[in-house]
Scaffold this motif. Sequence first.
Motif, mmCIF file in Angstrom:
data_model
loop_
_atom_site.group_PDB
_atom_site.id
_atom_site.type_symbol
_atom_site.label_atom_id
_atom_site.label_comp_id
_atom_site.label_asym_id
_atom_site.label_seq_id
_atom_site.Cartn_x
_atom_site.Cartn_y
_atom_site.Cartn_z
ATOM 1 N N PHE A 244 28.993 -9.274 20.246
ATOM 2 C CA PHE A 244 28.622 -8.458 21.270
ATOM 3 C C PHE A 244 27.254 -7.891 21.032
ATOM 4 O O PHE A 244 27.364 -6.753 20.424
ATOM 5 N N ALA B 34 24.854 -5.227 21.680
ATOM 6 C CA ALA B 34 24.764 -3.960 22.384
ATOM 7 C C ALA B 34 23.706 -2.932 21.755
ATOM 8 O O ALA B 34 24.367 -1.603 21.834
ATOM 9 N N GLU C 18 26.670 -0.737 27.669
ATOM 10 C CA GLU C 18 27.858 -1.234 27.535
ATOM 11 C C GLU C 18 29.040 -0.215 27.671
ATOM 12 O O GLU C 18 30.169 -0.704 27.851
ATOM 13 N N ILE D 37 31.956 -2.788 28.174
ATOM 14 C CA ILE D 37 32.512 -3.575 26.788
ATOM 15 C C ILE D 37 33.939 -3.945 26.706
ATOM 16 O O ILE D 37 34.363 -5.018 26.104
ATOM 17 N N ILE E 261 30.487 -6.178 17.068
ATOM 18 C CA ILE E 261 29.577 -5.488 17.999
ATOM 19 C C ILE E 261 28.174 -5.063 17.321
ATOM 20 O O ILE E 261 28.378 -4.598 16.294
ATOM 21 N N THR F 129 25.372 -2.996 17.111
ATOM 22 C CA THR F 129 25.046 -1.803 18.034
ATOM 23 C C THR F 129 23.390 -1.149 17.485
ATOM 24 O O THR F 129 22.947 -1.523 16.612
ATOM 25 N N ASP G 193 27.115 -6.589 29.640
ATOM 26 C CA ASP G 193 26.846 -6.236 31.172
ATOM 27 C C ASP G 193 26.877 -7.402 32.305
ATOM 28 O O ASP G 193 26.499 -7.078 33.457
#
Length: 291
Positions: free
Chosen positions: A10, A12, A29, A39, A56, A58, A133
Amino acid sequence: MAMKVRKAVFPAAGMGTRFLPATKATPKEMLSLVDKPLIQYGVEEAVAAGCTEIIIVTGRGKTTMEDHFDRSPELEASLEAKGKKALLEIARSVSKLAKITYTRQSEPLGLGHAVLQAKELVGNEPFAVILADDIVDSKQGCMKQMIEAFNDAQASILGSEVVVGDAISAYGCLDCTPDARDPRLLAVRDMVEKPKPGTQPSQNAIIGRYVLTPRIFEMLETITPGAGGELQLTDGIKALLAHEKVFGFTYEGTRHDAGDKLGFLKATVEFALKRDDLGPPFREWLKAQPF
Ligand code: UTP
């Protein structure tokens, strides 16, 4: 032997500028659709597709996401003491969804660069990428459909939909031909990120769902900044085409661009109307409005 898709990445770490000021200090998210952060919808979709490890990527706001998917002892103790069992179950279930690890993109240099940050955690196996998203409302989860297509084709699969007119200029765009065996598959010849209006090779856009072979990491290590001066995932996949087949995949479902204010509002209304608890009173309220 064919490999299973077990991991979902993911990205993000973007700046979410289309959603300012909400995204100034909060990752987009973590914006909540009805009562669940974007998310979490994505993580649930990945888990329903059989993924057991969530990665994830980040940048800012790391702690909000980590806290959300972690246990919350004070909250749980308080709900337990008050006998609020249903809410306690909701709070606990989030932390039990999957094994989640985090890696950091130090600068938002683009989606391709964000995916590359997951290289070590993914290793040498195919993996899913979900842009949280992009919310897909479907009977069978979009990622589940795509992993099934990957298992059949044994090649990278890009979620795709037809976008009308010049709106295609906001997307990665496929130069492709329909596959003879499966009408949902599009054999990709070439692709272009955010084509200028009138130059698009087709109206087939890439949406925020991908199943990729690990060779993509080699490609992402060689790409240079593309559209918008960013290291684009599309350019990495384009490089992959020189070595492997890649397919677009027309999924069943309705996609909402929840990273955009209008898209987010539409998704909120649709999701709220579908809820057993909120739908009926919300519909009544909407009907009673003068607009
Ligand atoms: P978007 O272009 O939709 O996200 O990237 P953004 O840049 O955050 O949003 P706007 O356009 O400024 O409003 C697609 C996905 O890629 C991630 C974003 O977090 C989003 O999930 N991304 C993008 C990264 O993780 N790193 C980047 O450098 C860029």
